[in-house]
Design a protein around this motif. Structure first.
Motif, short mmCIF file in Angstrom:
data_model
loop_
_atom_site.label_atom_id
_atom_site.label_comp_id
_atom_site.label_asym_id
_atom_site.label_seq_id
_atom_site.Cartn_x
_atom_site.Cartn_y
_atom_site.Cartn_z
N LYS A 207 46.53 7.73 0.79
CA LYS A 207 45.41 7.45 -0.08
C LYS A 207 45.07 5.96 -0.03
N ILE A 208 43.80 5.66 0.13
CA ILE A 208 43.35 4.27 0.12
C ILE A 208 42.17 4.14 -0.82
N ASN A 209 41.93 2.93 -1.29
CA ASN A 209 40.78 2.66 -2.13
C ASN A 209 39.53 2.50 -1.27
N ARG A 210 38.38 2.80 -1.84
CA ARG A 210 37.11 2.72 -1.11
C ARG A 210 36.58 1.29 -1.10
N VAL A 211 37.39 0.39 -0.59
CA VAL A 211 37.00 -1.01 -0.45
C VAL A 211 37.43 -1.48 0.94
N SER A 212 36.99 -2.64 1.31
CA SER A 212 37.35 -3.19 2.61
C SER A 212 38.84 -3.53 2.63
N GLY A 213 39.46 -3.30 3.77
CA GLY A 213 40.88 -3.57 3.87
C GLY A 213 41.35 -3.59 5.31
N THR A 214 42.65 -3.79 5.47
CA THR A 214 43.27 -3.86 6.80
C THR A 214 44.60 -3.13 6.76
N MET A 215 44.81 -2.28 7.74
CA MET A 215 46.11 -1.64 7.93
C MET A 215 46.67 -2.12 9.26
N ASP A 216 47.83 -2.76 9.22
CA ASP A 216 48.38 -3.32 10.45
C ASP A 216 49.78 -2.79 10.71
N PHE A 217 50.13 -2.78 11.99
CA PHE A 217 51.45 -2.38 12.48
C PHE A 217 52.05 -3.60 13.17
N ASN A 281 42.87 -5.34 17.80
CA ASN A 281 42.13 -5.18 16.56
C ASN A 281 41.09 -4.08 16.72
N TYR A 282 40.96 -3.27 15.67
CA TYR A 282 39.95 -2.22 15.61
C TYR A 282 39.14 -2.44 14.33
N TYR A 283 37.85 -2.68 14.51
CA TYR A 283 36.95 -2.93 13.38
C TYR A 283 36.15 -1.65 13.13
N LEU A 284 36.39 -1.04 11.96
CA LEU A 284 35.81 0.27 11.65
C LEU A 284 34.78 0.13 10.53
N LYS A 285 33.63 0.76 10.73
CA LYS A 285 32.61 0.86 9.69
C LYS A 285 32.56 2.32 9.25
N VAL A 286 33.04 2.59 8.04
CA VAL A 286 33.19 3.96 7.55
C VAL A 286 32.01 4.30 6.64
N HIS A 338 40.86 -2.77 10.81
CA HIS A 338 40.06 -3.38 9.76
C HIS A 338 38.93 -2.42 9.40
N PHE A 339 38.94 -1.88 8.20
CA PHE A 339 37.94 -0.90 7.82
C PHE A 339 37.07 -1.43 6.67
N ASP A 340 35.80 -1.10 6.77
CA ASP A 340 34.82 -1.48 5.76
C ASP A 340 34.12 -0.21 5.29
N ILE A 341 34.24 0.12 4.00
CA ILE A 341 33.68 1.34 3.44
C ILE A 341 32.25 1.07 2.98
N SER A 342 31.31 1.85 3.47
CA SER A 342 29.91 1.67 3.10
C SER A 342 29.66 2.21 1.70
N PRO A 343 28.84 1.53 0.88
CA PRO A 343 28.50 2.05 -0.46
C PRO A 343 27.46 3.16 -0.41
N LEU A 344 26.92 3.47 0.75
CA LEU A 344 25.91 4.51 0.90
C LEU A 344 26.53 5.76 1.51
N LYS A 345 25.97 6.90 1.20
CA LYS A 345 26.46 8.17 1.70
C LYS A 345 25.33 8.90 2.44
N ILE A 346 25.71 9.57 3.52
CA ILE A 346 24.77 10.40 4.28
C ILE A 346 24.99 11.85 3.88
N ILE A 347 23.92 12.51 3.43
CA ILE A 347 23.97 13.93 3.09
C ILE A 347 23.22 14.71 4.17
N ASN A 348 23.92 15.53 4.90
CA ASN A 348 23.33 16.37 5.94
C ASN A 348 23.12 17.77 5.38
#
Length: 392
Positions: A207-217, A281-286, A338-348
């Protein structure tokens, strides 16, 4: 009635005044065939389900989301892998949240689970809890890492000594010479795994929070001292000809695992550079994504993401492939997401490509157009035949 007769737009001709020709019959058959094809195409369009996207503000921004990960480290045993998750709300140990480590044994290709409870104990529990005195037993030595003149701290096991060394920012290596680790077999087991060139597979959900963050190994345990995040790289640096962060990302996704598969860009992605001092590094836009059927019922509530990959050597300098690119110097070997969670949602939303009224209108228009063109063509052919007969 006479007034209504003057308004009739569909004037009739007498039956005996009509002229039927062979060409007219052929054109009629062709028009019927074309009309049937067009009606069939209109029905296929009407019965086809299409997905139309809509962009809205995500109202679930305060809820946690799942991160699902399955990654294999080919040349690094599980004892050396440390997982950290940093976000704008604080620091979270994701090993204790659902990610598990599995040993990759090269001899038979077997996968055996390894329990890493000691690492969780070291990082999550307070120092006074880990290094506490046990009634009825002697106070174990912390080897000068912690004060013990009044038995404030006691290191009665290998995990406690590791925590004490990390607190003092000392190099622990593989625990050689530490009685607690020797007696527990920690040193022997660790050396056996290193000599057999074992790998490690990390998989599970957290579980992660819906905010920008980094998970590293990274290699070795981590500690935060004076607001600085540091790692013990002593064991990683001890073996010059072993260890690197070559890895294969079997799958990486965000949200609940559903039958809807979005084809995530990092599935089955491999990084095989065979470089010991390297950082990936992997930069993710979620982007949160919701799927609804034709009745606006929920099918799946998941996430899509895009990724940009970047890797560099820790020694810095010019890029081997791009001579005009200069890499920064320093850092810790490993990989980071490095993940950045978008405040917008796509509804299909799924819906029919055409409505019922659109289907009827399309059928009428198609048939009327075909008959109009056929009528014009028939009149033209009849006029040409009539002119030829006059000339003859």
């Amino acid at each position: 009635m006479s007034k209504l007769l003057s308004l009739d737009a569909f004037a009739k001709t007498a039956e005996d005044a009509r002229v039927k020709t062979t060409s007219g019959g052929i054109i009629t058959l062709i028009c019927c065939l074309i009309s049937m094809i067009l009606i069939r195409n209109e029905y296929l369009d009407y019965s086809t389900i299409v997905t139309l996207p809509e962009l809205v503000v995500d109202r679930d921004i305060n809820k946690q989301m799942d991160i699902n990960l399955d990654i294999s480290f080919l040349n690094l045993p599980c004892d050396l892998i440390n997982i950290d998750l940093f976000d704008e709300t604080g620091d979270l140990n994701v090993i204790n949240s659902g990610l598990k480590k599995y040993r990759l044994i090269r001899t038979g290709g077997e996968v055996a689970e390894i329990l890493d409870e000691s690492a969780v104990l070291e990082r999550d529990a307070p120092l006074s809890e880990v290094c506490k005195a046990v009634q009825g037993s002697d106070c174990g030595s912390c080897y000068g890492a912690l004060p013990q003149d009044q038995n404030q701290f006691c290191c009665n096991n290998c995990a406690a000594v590791r925590r004490a060394y990390a607190h003092a920012n000392w190099k622990f290596y593989d625990g050689e010479g530490i009685a607690q680790c020797e007696q527990e077999g920690y040193v022997q087991n660790l050396r056996a795994r290193i000599n057999e060139n074992e790998g490690c597979r990390v998989k599970g959900s957290a579980k992660i929070n819906r905010v920008s963050g980094t998970m590293d190994f990274t290699p070795g345990p981590s500690m935060t001292r004076d607001n600085i995040h540091v790692h013990d790289l002593s064991l990683y640096l001890k073996y010059k000809d072993k260890f690197n962060f070559d890895h294969i990302i079997h799958s990486l996704s965000f949200g609940e695992l559903k039958e809807v598969h979005l084809g995530n860009p990092l599935d089955n992605y491999s990084f095989l550079q065979h470089k010991k001092f390297h950082l990936s590094n992997y930069y993710l836009k979620v982007v949160p994504t919701r799927y609804e059927d034709t009745n606006s019922k929920l099918i799946a509530d998941t996430n899509q993401f895009s990724v940009i990959t970047h890797d560099r050597p820790l020694q810095g300098g010019k890029d081997e492939d791009h001579q005009h690119t200069l890499h920064a110097r320093g850092g810790v070997p490993g990989i980071a997401f490095h993940f950045d969670i978008s405040p917008l949602k796509i509804i299909n939303r799924e819906q029919h490509a055409k409505t019922w009224s659109g289907f009827v209108l399309g059928v009428v228009s198609s048939v009327a157009g075909v008959l109009m063109v056929g009528s014009l063509l028939d009149r033209s052919l009849y006029a040409v035949q009539h002119i030829r007969k006059k000339e003859e």
